[in-house]
Design an enzyme around this catalytic site. Structure first.
Site, mmCIF file in Angstrom:
data_model
loop_
_atom_site.group_PDB
_atom_site.id
_atom_site.type_symbol
_atom_site.label_atom_id
_atom_site.label_comp_id
_atom_site.label_asym_id
_atom_site.label_seq_id
_atom_site.Cartn_x
_atom_site.Cartn_y
_atom_site.Cartn_z
ATOM 1 N N ARG A 76 0.790 -1.276 -0.053
ATOM 2 C CA ARG A 76 -0.105 0.105 -0.019
ATOM 3 C C ARG A 76 0.890 1.307 0.093
ATOM 4 O O ARG A 76 0.365 2.395 -0.635
ATOM 5 C CB ARG A 76 -0.932 0.057 1.265
ATOM 6 C CG ARG A 76 -2.216 -0.816 1.045
ATOM 7 C CD ARG A 76 -3.014 -0.348 2.232
ATOM 8 N NE ARG A 76 -4.537 -1.283 1.901
ATOM 9 C CZ ARG A 76 -5.459 -0.792 2.833
ATOM 10 N NH1 ARG A 76 -5.422 0.012 3.557
ATOM 11 N NH2 ARG A 76 -6.733 -1.553 2.478
ATOM 12 N N LYS A 78 4.455 2.488 -1.196
ATOM 13 C CA LYS A 78 5.893 2.291 -1.994
ATOM 14 C C LYS A 78 6.298 3.429 -2.767
ATOM 15 O O LYS A 78 7.559 3.861 -2.678
ATOM 16 C CB LYS A 78 5.636 0.989 -2.608
ATOM 17 C CG LYS A 78 4.371 1.106 -3.684
ATOM 18 C CD LYS A 78 4.115 -0.311 -4.321
ATOM 19 C CE LYS A 78 3.098 -0.567 -5.224
ATOM 20 N NZ LYS A 78 2.755 -1.725 -5.724
ATOM 21 N N THR A 79 5.353 4.221 -3.182
ATOM 22 C CA THR A 79 5.785 5.244 -4.030
ATOM 23 C C THR A 79 5.410 6.690 -3.282
ATOM 24 O O THR A 79 5.689 7.758 -4.027
ATOM 25 C CB THR A 79 5.277 5.412 -5.529
ATOM 26 O OG1 THR A 79 3.673 5.372 -5.608
ATOM 27 C CG2 THR A 79 5.842 4.175 -6.378
ATOM 28 N N ARG A 227 -18.362 9.585 -37.660
ATOM 29 C CA ARG A 227 -18.103 10.285 -38.751
ATOM 30 C C ARG A 227 -18.855 11.621 -38.501
ATOM 31 O O ARG A 227 -18.539 12.911 -39.063
ATOM 32 C CB ARG A 227 -19.102 9.936 -40.086
ATOM 33 C CG ARG A 227 -18.310 8.758 -40.678
ATOM 34 C CD ARG A 227 -19.027 8.188 -41.943
ATOM 35 N NE ARG A 227 -19.282 9.137 -42.716
ATOM 36 C CZ ARG A 227 -20.115 8.925 -43.815
ATOM 37 N NH1 ARG A 227 -21.229 7.947 -43.868
ATOM 38 N NH2 ARG A 227 -20.393 9.845 -44.650
ATOM 39 N N LYS A 289 -37.170 2.385 -35.943
ATOM 40 C CA LYS A 289 -36.911 3.382 -36.804
ATOM 41 C C LYS A 289 -36.987 4.864 -36.130
ATOM 42 O O LYS A 289 -37.733 5.094 -35.251
ATOM 43 C CB LYS A 289 -37.799 3.689 -37.928
ATOM 44 C CG LYS A 289 -37.299 4.432 -39.038
ATOM 45 C CD LYS A 289 -36.274 3.813 -39.891
ATOM 46 C CE LYS A 289 -36.011 4.784 -41.186
ATOM 47 N NZ LYS A 289 -37.244 4.255 -42.176
ATOM 48 N N HIS A 290 -35.871 5.614 -36.012
ATOM 49 C CA HIS A 290 -35.531 6.663 -35.112
ATOM 50 C C HIS A 290 -35.888 6.834 -33.841
ATOM 51 O O HIS A 290 -36.791 7.461 -33.177
ATOM 52 C CB HIS A 290 -36.324 7.892 -35.694
ATOM 53 C CG HIS A 290 -36.079 8.321 -37.166
ATOM 54 N ND1 HIS A 290 -34.801 8.598 -37.570
ATOM 55 C CD2 HIS A 290 -36.674 8.188 -38.376
ATOM 56 C CE1 HIS A 290 -34.598 8.857 -38.794
ATOM 57 N NE2 HIS A 290 -35.830 8.569 -39.305
ATOM 58 N N GLY A 319 -34.818 0.410 -43.967
ATOM 59 C CA GLY A 319 -33.756 1.210 -43.325
ATOM 60 C C GLY A 319 -33.708 1.296 -41.625
ATOM 61 O O GLY A 319 -33.253 2.145 -41.212
ATOM 62 N N ASN A 432 -46.183 10.862 -25.973
ATOM 63 C CA ASN A 432 -47.392 9.899 -25.802
ATOM 64 C C ASN A 432 -47.683 8.570 -26.390
ATOM 65 O O ASN A 432 -47.603 9.088 -27.780
ATOM 66 C CB ASN A 432 -48.830 10.920 -25.785
ATOM 67 C CG ASN A 432 -48.971 11.954 -24.814
ATOM 68 O OD1 ASN A 432 -48.818 11.596 -23.730
ATOM 69 N ND2 ASN A 432 -49.344 13.126 -25.126
ATOM 70 N N ARG A 452 -52.709 12.533 -26.688
ATOM 71 C CA ARG A 452 -52.894 11.303 -26.631
ATOM 72 C C ARG A 452 -53.705 10.974 -27.551
ATOM 73 O O ARG A 452 -53.551 9.891 -28.317
ATOM 74 C CB ARG A 452 -53.209 10.540 -25.255
ATOM 75 C CG ARG A 452 -52.954 9.249 -24.957
ATOM 76 C CD ARG A 452 -52.971 8.990 -23.422
ATOM 77 N NE ARG A 452 -51.977 9.510 -22.899
ATOM 78 C CZ ARG A 452 -50.638 9.137 -22.933
ATOM 79 N NH1 ARG A 452 -50.332 8.034 -23.625
ATOM 80 N NH2 ARG A 452 -49.753 9.815 -22.536
ATOM 81 N N HIS A 538 -39.231 10.154 -22.614
ATOM 82 C CA HIS A 538 -38.946 11.236 -23.443
ATOM 83 C C HIS A 538 -37.520 11.378 -24.420
ATOM 84 O O HIS A 538 -36.878 10.396 -24.134
ATOM 85 C CB HIS A 538 -39.269 12.408 -22.633
ATOM 86 C CG HIS A 538 -40.436 12.532 -22.218
ATOM 87 N ND1 HIS A 538 -40.622 12.409 -20.934
ATOM 88 C CD2 HIS A 538 -41.799 13.097 -22.677
ATOM 89 C CE1 HIS A 538 -42.240 12.755 -20.613
ATOM 90 N NE2 HIS A 538 -42.436 13.244 -21.933
#
Length: 538
Positions: A76, A78-79, A227, A289-290, A319, A432, A452, A538
């Site tokens: 524990r 040393k340095t 990117r 998607k998204h 996609g 919603n 909603r 959200h």
């Protein structure tokens, strides 16, 4: 009180004559030490690091020879000694510092090579409290910070990945390192100790069940530079926190182009959703998607689940991201590659499936090795201007909820099964959220609307479009069930679902007008259950 600088500039080129090495990760150590020795650099080291260097036949000086003090207390201490920290922090061109070094026999240290005790790995391993605490490094971070602060004269290396760059720089500059290079190493070193301390503080908070510590820090290691971000004019990078939760961060990319910012965001959403479905009970597929699902389904096979999910909104699926809760097989792969897909993520893949997917060289295939546990605790973080919003993960699962029937008619067993399915999906739809489901598949999804009732109508409209595309005589919302992520504030949202053909509803309840909504459901023979749990997203 702030310390006033003497404004002594460091030299551009700083010769490296003495290096202190003390590493936990010994990868590349011997070759690096040998190269330093060949450049005429004196090596000073500690404990196991010194032993590894000496056993390779390389001359090395023990740190206790430098300090005149043995390592004590199981290493524990040393340095943590003036002979070390004076050699690191001394401003060589300051006459007072130089005199203090001479008077106390302190030898300058020009290069420090330190990587820290593996606290993060030990904490993740499930080790006991005492073992984790023992792996909190003290001397290492102290040396790293001292060397980094005094980068005008000292170079600090914190990981094996930088060994080659250091050797190249030393050879290029005839045994010296430039100030600009030392600055970059120092910046990286402070980032490393910051992430290390963040891991320790967050572990303590979790171990002591402190939900909201006074100071909160988060750290991560750069995995890749994107990117661009969400848009081409934004820069972005992907950082790994070390959380072992299976997902996009832990996955092995088998093939395909590099993942973009949006790919990672959407793939995370897809895999978290599909993790809601126990693979021992059914195959499940989610198409995203998204960051919103455009189709989710469960079935006896992945192929069947994929086709049912695709039928919900085949236009939006183009996609998209496809997530599966079981290792992908050839039959599912053959169907998925028929349309343009950005990413496939699954726990694993059969060789046959991987070969089929390989025919689409740009299609990314990610194998995560497991599924995320939807009920496991965790933390999510969101940045806002000037701060961070930190909360516990939404780990509420519908199977653990006490569903309350609030209408005169109770749902049938089939309706109840679909209600649970729909509420699992609604948890992962932007609020919603309205989700129509039938026979273990989504048939209409309305997401992210300001009201909603708009979500209800959009979901029904999507279902009509899908039915027309498939040649069905009527949309599959006829005879479906519907889930709402939060209560219906008025009966109009419920009525939109009734008009779409839903026969049963699942929602949290809790509105001031619950009685009005229940009465409207009873009037139309709709079964409705309350979960008592809201799933805003959200």
């Amino acid at each position: 009180m702030a310390v006033v600088s003497k404004n002594i500039p460091g030299p551009d080129l700083m010769p490296v004559r003495r290096a202190l090495l003390s590493v936990s990760d010994k990868a590349g150590l011997v070759d690096f030490a040998r190269s330093l020795a060949h450049l005429g650099i004196e090596l000073v080291s500690t404990g196991g690091t010194a032993k590894a260097i000496a056993e390779a036949g390389i001359a090395v000086r023990d740190v206790s020879d430098l300090t005149g003090f043995p390592e004590i207390m199981d290493g524990r201490v040393k340095t943590l000694h003036p002979a070390v920290h004076g050699g690191l922090l001394g401003v060589r061109d300051d006459p007072e510092h130089a005199e203090a070094m001479r008077a106390n026999g302190i030898e300058p240290i020009d290069l420090v090579v330190v990587n820290l005790y593996p606290f993060e790995e030990v904490a993740r391993s499930g080790a006991d409290y005492a073992a984790i605490v023992e792996n909190i490094d003290i001397g290492g971070p102290a040396m790293v910070r001292a060397a980094a602060k005094n980068h005008a004269y000292v170079a600090i290396v914190t990981e094996p990945d930088d060994y080659a760059a250091v050797l190249n720089a030393l050879e290029l500059n005839t045994g010296s390192l430039t100030l600009e290079f030392r600055k970059k190493l120092a910046a990286k070193a402070f980032s490393r100790t910051a992430a290390y301390d963040a891991a320790i503080s967050n572990w303590f908070a979790a171990a002591l069940e402190i939900e909201h510590p006074t100071w909160r820090a988060f750290g991560g290691r750069l995995q890749s530079v994107m990117r661009y971000g969400e848009n081409p004019h934004q820069s972005a990078g992907f950082y790994l926190t070390g959380d072992p939760r299976p997902g996009v961060a832990t996955a092995h990319q088998v093939q395909g182009k590099a993942l973009s910012y949006n790919n990672i965001n959407d793939t995370d959403a897809a895999y978290e959703l599909v993790g809601e479905f126990d693979p021992s009970r059914s195959a499940a597929v989610a198409i995203i998607k998204h960051a919103n699902p455009c189709g989710v389904a469960q079935a006896a096979s992945l192929r069947e689940a994929y086709l049912k999910a695709l039928a919900c909104d085949p236009v939006s699926a183009f996609g998209g991201i496809v997530a599966l809760n079981r290792p992908i097989d050839a039959e599912a792969a053959e169907e998925i590659v028929k349309i343009f897909t950005e990413v496939i993520i699954a726990p694993d893949a059969s060789p046959e499936a991987a070969e089929i997917i390989a025919s689409k060289k740009n299609l990314r295939l990610l194998l995560a090795g497991g599924l995320p546990d939807p009920s496991a605790p965790g933390t999510t973080v969101k940045s806002v201007s000037g701060g961070l919003l930190v909360q516990s993960r939404d780990n509420a699962v519908v199977d653990a909820m006490d569903l309350q029937v609030v209408t005169r008619r109770a749902p049938t067993e089939k309706e109840l099964s679909d209600l649970r399915f729909a509420f699992r999906v609604a948890k992962h739809v932007k609020s919603n959220a309205i989700v129509y489901a039938r026979d273990g598949a989504t048939v209409g999804i309305g997401a992210g609307q300001m009201s909603r009732v708009d979500s209800s109508r959009i979901a029904a409209s999507k279902a009509r479009d899908a039915a027309q595309a498939a040649g069905f005589p009527e949309p599959l919302t006829k005879g479906s069930v519907v889930a709402s992520d939060a209560f219906f504030p008025f009966a109009d949202g419920l009525m939109a679902a009734v008009e779409a053909g839903a026969t049963a509803v699942i929602q949290p309840g809790g509105s001031m007008r619950d009685d009005e909504v229940i009465a409207a459901a009873d009037e139309h023979g709709i079964a409705m259950v309350f979960t008592g749990v809201r799933h805003f997203r959200h």
